[in-house]
Design an enzyme around this catalytic site. Structure first.
Site, PDB file in Angstrom:
ATOM      1  N   LYS A  34       0.835  -1.205   0.000  1.00 53.18           N
ATOM      2  CA  LYS A  34       0.000   0.000   0.000  1.00 53.18           C
ATOM      3  C   LYS A  34       0.872   1.259   0.000  1.00 53.18           C
ATOM      4  O   LYS A  34       2.073   1.190   0.302  1.00 53.18           O
ATOM      5  CB  LYS A  34      -0.908  -0.011   1.240  1.00 53.18           C
ATOM      6  CG  LYS A  34      -0.136   0.016   2.554  1.00 53.18           C
ATOM      7  CD  LYS A  34      -1.051  -0.219   3.744  1.00 53.18           C
ATOM      8  CE  LYS A  34      -0.239  -0.272   5.029  1.00 53.18           C
ATOM      9  NZ  LYS A  34      -1.062  -0.652   6.191  1.00 53.18           N
ATOM     10  N   ARG A 130     -10.378  -0.128  15.603  1.00 54.01           N
ATOM     11  CA  ARG A 130     -10.466   0.693  14.400  1.00 54.01           C
ATOM     12  C   ARG A 130     -11.430  -0.024  13.462  1.00 54.01           C
ATOM     13  O   ARG A 130     -12.576   0.360  13.343  1.00 54.01           O
ATOM     14  CB  ARG A 130      -9.060   0.855  13.805  1.00 54.01           C
ATOM     15  CG  ARG A 130      -8.900   1.972  12.838  1.00 54.01           C
ATOM     16  CD  ARG A 130      -7.448   2.111  12.393  1.00 54.01           C
ATOM     17  NE  ARG A 130      -6.882   0.844  11.888  1.00 54.01           N
ATOM     18  CZ  ARG A 130      -5.614   0.696  11.500  1.00 54.01           C
ATOM     19  NH1 ARG A 130      -4.771   1.708  11.551  1.00 54.01           N
ATOM     20  NH2 ARG A 130      -5.178  -0.467  11.039  1.00 54.01           N
ATOM     21  N   TYR A 257      15.530  30.944   5.814  1.00 55.33           N
ATOM     22  CA  TYR A 257      14.300  31.599   6.282  1.00 55.33           C
ATOM     23  C   TYR A 257      14.288  31.744   7.795  1.00 55.33           C
ATOM     24  O   TYR A 257      14.614  30.790   8.514  1.00 55.33           O
ATOM     25  CB  TYR A 257      13.071  30.782   5.869  1.00 55.33           C
ATOM     26  CG  TYR A 257      12.765  30.827   4.395  1.00 55.33           C
ATOM     27  CD1 TYR A 257      12.496  32.042   3.765  1.00 55.33           C
ATOM     28  CD2 TYR A 257      12.726  29.665   3.645  1.00 55.33           C
ATOM     29  CE1 TYR A 257      12.199  32.075   2.398  1.00 55.33           C
ATOM     30  CE2 TYR A 257      12.428  29.684   2.283  1.00 55.33           C
ATOM     31  CZ  TYR A 257      12.170  30.904   1.667  1.00 55.33           C
ATOM     32  OH  TYR A 257      11.877  30.937   0.344  1.00 55.33           O
ATOM     33  N   MET A 305      11.528  24.577   0.713  1.00 58.89           N
ATOM     34  CA  MET A 305      10.754  23.693  -0.164  1.00 58.89           C
ATOM     35  C   MET A 305      11.660  22.902  -1.103  1.00 58.89           C
ATOM     36  O   MET A 305      11.443  21.716  -1.348  1.00 58.89           O
ATOM     37  CB  MET A 305       9.752  24.528  -0.973  1.00 58.89           C
ATOM     38  CG  MET A 305       8.772  23.692  -1.768  1.00 58.89           C
ATOM     39  SD  MET A 305       7.719  24.685  -2.816  1.00 58.89           S
ATOM     40  CE  MET A 305       6.717  25.552  -1.625  1.00 58.89           C
TER      41      MET A 305
HETATM   42  C1  LIG Z   1      -0.180  -1.659   6.838  1.00 60.75           C
HETATM   43  C2  LIG Z   1      -0.632  -2.953   7.337  1.00 60.75           C
HETATM   44  C3  LIG Z   1       0.268  -4.010   7.518  1.00 60.75           C
HETATM   45  C4  LIG Z   1       1.769  -3.835   7.412  1.00 60.75           C
HETATM   46  O1  LIG Z   1       2.233  -3.162   8.561  1.00 60.75           O
HETATM   47  P1  LIG Z   1       3.791  -3.000   8.875  1.00 60.75           P
HETATM   48  O2  LIG Z   1       3.847  -2.551  10.275  1.00 60.75           O
HETATM   49  O3  LIG Z   1       4.313  -1.984   7.910  1.00 60.75           O
HETATM   50  O4  LIG Z   1       4.410  -4.333   8.647  1.00 60.75           O
HETATM   51  C5  LIG Z   1      -0.253  -5.243   7.849  1.00 60.75           C
HETATM   52  N1  LIG Z   1      -1.579  -5.425   8.034  1.00 60.75           N
HETATM   53  C6  LIG Z   1      -2.461  -4.419   7.917  1.00 60.75           C
HETATM   54  C7  LIG Z   1      -3.910  -4.680   8.148  1.00 60.75           C
HETATM   55  C8  LIG Z   1      -2.029  -3.154   7.575  1.00 60.75           C
HETATM   56  O5  LIG Z   1      -2.909  -2.149   7.465  1.00 60.75           O
END
Ligand SMILES: *Cc1c(COP(=O)(O)O)cnc(C)c1O
Length: 361
Positions: A34, A130, A257, A305
């Site tokens: 992701k 969650r 800055y 930036m």
């Molecule tokens: C993002 C995520 C992972 C991976 O988490 P890491 O700590 O980066 O290994 C695994 N399971 C779920 C449900 C996640 O949202």
């Protein structure tokens, strides 16, 4: 031209996958890609790993579709399931597996009549609070899900830790216990598919959490879910740029800055093509280091930036065009996390598209 570059060492990622395979030989690996594979380039990582892992995990349907579009046929799991406005037909058309965490999703699956089936991961809330079903409603929800004709049996079981990086808390053990309790409560054992609860923290620190499938995200990229780097893993990313110019600077003069830093001595300053526009954080502590020609020198003044100024010291021999490493080989991102108060997860994922990804090896 190498301006701000995100260099990704493919061999490091293969090494990390190897590490998981060797240490957890009987586990399925769902590689989490992701958020553009934590800025490692989702498509490039998926091409590298598609025949080396058992599945990919993503957070959005759009991410899954981008993988299918380049021809990835590896199983893909939607970690947050489908969303209220998603067309469930897409899951069937593109063979996407989904997490089921809410009653409304079961209702939606019940409402559709389709020949083909969807692979589902039933999510139990073991303490993250969650997504997922509470333990008191979980069994009836699971049984309802199992009655949906469109849902493939067996059904996989999934949960997620809130505090796997805190090795002394009881929370993780409690979550494992609740997961066990739920698994035991399902009478029809043949309905139970793979069980999975461990992301990187669980994989590395909680052996009892491994079950059938592990879900490495940050550890896959060689970065620790804890404060300290993990010596067995190889970090894949080197975030770097180069010196635009080197200039002489007088004692007592300020830089950048807001003039927040003035030099206590005559020195040489390097101006680097890197800034918060590339994703390097603006909020850093004094003396946050960069690596240049094998030595650490501090960032001085405000991060702007597009540019960052570093104090090369009066004896610095560095030249315009020399490479400057912000994290990666020789300077762990975990260390920058400590200096910035921004977790390694966020440092990686906040990189912008202006910083181009280059694959090596
Ligand atoms: C993002 C995520 C992972 C991976 O988490 P890491 O700590 O980066 O290994 C695994 N399971 C779920 C449900 C996640 O949202």
């Amino acid at each position: 031209m190498s301006i701000a570059v995100v260099e990704i060492d493919r061999k490091a990622i293969l090494h990390n996958i190897d590490y998981f395979r060797k240490n957890f030989p009987d586990k399925e690996i769902v590689a989490i890609v992701k958020a553009n594979a934590y800025s490692h380039g989702m498509l490039g990582i998926a091409e590298l790993l598609c025949d080396k892992v058992d599945g990919f995990g993503v957070a959005r349907v759009s991410e899954a579709l981008a993988l299918r579009k380049i021809g990835i046929i590896t199983p893909i799991l939607l970690l947050e399931g489908f969303f209220p406005h998603d067309d469930i037909g897409i899951l069937i058309d593109f063979n996407l597996q989904t997490v089921i965490h809410s009653q409304w999703q079961i209702d939606a699956l019940n409402d559709i009549a389709m020949e083909k089936q969807i692979t589902a991961w039933f999510k139990l809330d073991t303490g993250m609070h969650r997504l997922g079903f509470n333990i008191d409603e979980a069994l009836s929800a699971f049984n309802r899900l199992a009655c949906c004709p469109v849902v493939r049996k067996p059904i996989h079981l999934i949960s997620h830790f809130s505090s796997a990086d805190e090795l002394t808390l009881e929370q993780t053990a409690k979550q494992i216990q609740l997961f066990e309790q739920f698994i035991a409560s399902i009478e029809e054992k043949t309905l139970i598919g793979n069980c999975s609860i461990a992301a990187s923290g669980g994989i590395l620190a909680w052996p009892l959490s491994h079950y059938d499938a592990i879900r490495p995200g940050i550890a896959l990229y060689g970065v620790s879910p804890f404060k300290q780097p993990i010596s067995e893993l190889k970090p894949a990313m080197t975030f770097k740029s180069e010196l635009i110019t080197v200039r002489q600077h007088k004692k007592g003069e300020a830089v950048g800055y807001g003039q927040i830093w003035s030099s206590p001595k005559d020195t040489k300053l390097g101006v680097v093509a890197m800034g918060y526009g590339d994703g390097y954080p603006r909020s850093i502590a004094e003396n946050t280091p960069v690596l240049i020609n094998g030595r650490r020198v501090p960032i001085v003044g405000r991060v702007s930036m597009d540019m960052i100024v570093v104090d090369l010291g009066n004896d610095g021999q560095d030249q315009p065009g020399d490479e400057v490493i912000f994290w990666g080989k020789g300077l762990p991102v975990e260390e920058i996390a400590t200096h910035t108060g921004i977790s390694a997860y966020e440092l990686l994922t906040r990189l912008t598209t202006r910083a181009k990804i280059h694959y090596i090896n």
